[in-house]
Motif scaffolding. Structure first.
Motif, short mmCIF file in Angstrom:
data_model
loop_
_atom_site.label_atom_id
_atom_site.label_comp_id
_atom_site.label_asym_id
_atom_site.label_seq_id
_atom_site.Cartn_x
_atom_site.Cartn_y
_atom_site.Cartn_z
N CYS A 1 42.11 33.49 17.46
CA CYS A 1 43.35 34.26 17.32
C CYS A 1 43.63 35.11 18.56
O CYS A 1 44.79 35.31 18.93
CB CYS A 1 43.31 35.13 16.06
SG CYS A 1 43.30 34.14 14.53
N LEU A 2 42.59 35.61 19.22
CA LEU A 2 42.79 36.33 20.48
C LEU A 2 43.41 35.42 21.52
O LEU A 2 44.34 35.81 22.24
CB LEU A 2 41.47 36.90 21.00
CG LEU A 2 40.99 38.16 20.29
CD1 LEU A 2 39.55 38.48 20.71
CD2 LEU A 2 41.91 39.33 20.60
N ASP A 3 42.92 34.21 21.62
CA ASP A 3 43.48 33.23 22.54
C ASP A 3 44.96 33.01 22.24
O ASP A 3 45.82 33.10 23.13
CB ASP A 3 42.69 31.92 22.44
CG ASP A 3 43.24 30.82 23.33
OD1 ASP A 3 43.38 31.05 24.55
OD2 ASP A 3 43.52 29.72 22.81
N TRP B 1 44.27 35.23 8.52
CA TRP B 1 44.10 34.17 9.53
C TRP B 1 42.76 34.33 10.24
O TRP B 1 42.05 33.36 10.50
CB TRP B 1 45.23 34.21 10.55
CG TRP B 1 46.54 33.63 10.17
CD1 TRP B 1 47.75 34.27 10.18
CD2 TRP B 1 46.82 32.28 9.76
NE1 TRP B 1 48.75 33.41 9.79
CE2 TRP B 1 48.21 32.17 9.54
CE3 TRP B 1 46.03 31.15 9.56
CZ2 TRP B 1 48.83 31.00 9.13
CZ3 TRP B 1 46.64 29.97 9.15
CH2 TRP B 1 48.03 29.90 8.94
N ASN B 2 42.43 35.59 10.63
CA ASN B 2 41.16 35.84 11.31
C ASN B 2 39.98 35.34 10.48
O ASN B 2 39.05 34.73 11.01
CB ASN B 2 40.96 37.34 11.56
CG ASN B 2 41.84 37.95 12.62
OD1 ASN B 2 41.94 39.18 12.69
ND2 ASN B 2 42.50 37.16 13.45
N ARG B 3 40.03 35.60 9.20
CA ARG B 3 38.92 35.22 8.35
C ARG B 3 38.79 33.70 8.22
O ARG B 3 37.68 33.17 8.22
CB ARG B 3 39.04 35.91 6.99
CG ARG B 3 38.56 37.36 7.09
CD ARG B 3 39.26 38.31 6.15
NE ARG B 3 38.72 39.65 6.27
CZ ARG B 3 39.03 40.51 7.23
NH1 ARG B 3 39.86 40.18 8.20
NH2 ARG B 3 38.51 41.72 7.26
N PHE B 4 39.91 33.00 8.15
CA PHE B 4 39.86 31.54 8.15
C PHE B 4 39.26 31.03 9.47
O PHE B 4 38.38 30.17 9.47
CB PHE B 4 41.25 30.93 7.96
CG PHE B 4 41.76 30.95 6.56
CD1 PHE B 4 41.11 30.26 5.54
CD2 PHE B 4 42.91 31.65 6.24
CE1 PHE B 4 41.59 30.26 4.24
CE2 PHE B 4 43.41 31.66 4.94
CZ PHE B 4 42.75 30.97 3.94
N ALA B 5 39.76 31.56 10.59
CA ALA B 5 39.34 31.07 11.90
C ALA B 5 37.88 31.38 12.20
O ALA B 5 37.14 30.53 12.71
CB ALA B 5 40.24 31.64 12.99
N VAL B 6 37.44 32.60 11.88
CA VAL B 6 36.06 32.98 12.15
C VAL B 6 35.09 32.20 11.26
O VAL B 6 34.06 31.70 11.72
CB VAL B 6 35.87 34.51 11.97
CG1 VAL B 6 34.40 34.89 11.99
CG2 VAL B 6 36.62 35.26 13.06
N THR B 7 35.43 32.07 9.98
CA THR B 7 34.54 31.38 9.04
C THR B 7 34.38 29.90 9.40
O THR B 7 33.28 29.35 9.31
CB THR B 7 35.07 31.52 7.60
OG1 THR B 7 35.18 32.91 7.30
CG2 THR B 7 34.14 30.85 6.61
#
Length: 165
Positions: free
Chosen positions: A62-64, A145-151
């Motif tokens: 998400c940072l990207d 979204w962060n939680r989906f992407a990190v997991t």
């Protein structure tokens, strides 16, 4: 030999799961929720919020995405770089942006179990109620979204602005 090996970089990690493909209805619902949450919010402010939440959540994917979207929206590199230390770099941001960033942190990090009244009140001074409701929705959505992407270990580095809904 890969480009990473030639350049001396570590290789990319492999995603754990393509959750969008495996749960397409949930993914489509998130895209719709994201679109609904962003309505009426300034695009630059929205990207600052998304970047700050993603920094806190250590979401490289998400940072990207959101640093690239912020740049595409006309945000400066300097303000993006300073965002992780905004409390010491307050002079880079407007009062409204600072209120949004502070609210983002409070909603993202619920270790005390609530959003402090003073943080909410500062945000309420800078945003009309409808806009504040949209901001809270946007903060909540980026955290999801962060939680989906990190997991699922989504891989950063390949996003180009305009690729998402």
């Amino acid at each position: 030999m890969t480009t990473e090996e030639i350049m001396g970089y570590a290789p990319e990690h492999t995603p754990r799961l393509d959750w969008a493909r495996q749960a397409p209805e949930a993914y489509k619902a998130m895209v719709r929720l994201d679109a609904a949450a962003r309505r009426g919010l300034d695009p630059k402010l929205l990207e600052l919020v998304k970047i700050r939440a993603s920094q806190i959540n250590h979401c490289a994917f998400c940072l990207d995405m959101h640093t690239k979207d912020a740049l595409a929206a006309g945000e400066s590199v300097e303000r993006i770089v300073q965002l992780s230390a905004w409390e010491e770099s307050r002079h880079f941001y407007t009062g409204k942006e600072l209120a949004a960033i502070e609210l983002t942190e409070a909603v993202t990090v619920l270790t005390d179990g609530f959003v402090p009244d003073e943080v909410y009140e500062r945000a309420a001074k800078h945003f009309e109620e409808a806009e504040l409701a949209q901001l809270i929705a946007a903060i909540t959505v980026i955290n999801a979204w962060n939680r989906f992407a990190v997991t699922t270990r989504m891989v950063p580095g390949h996003y180009r602005p305009g690729q998402h809904g």
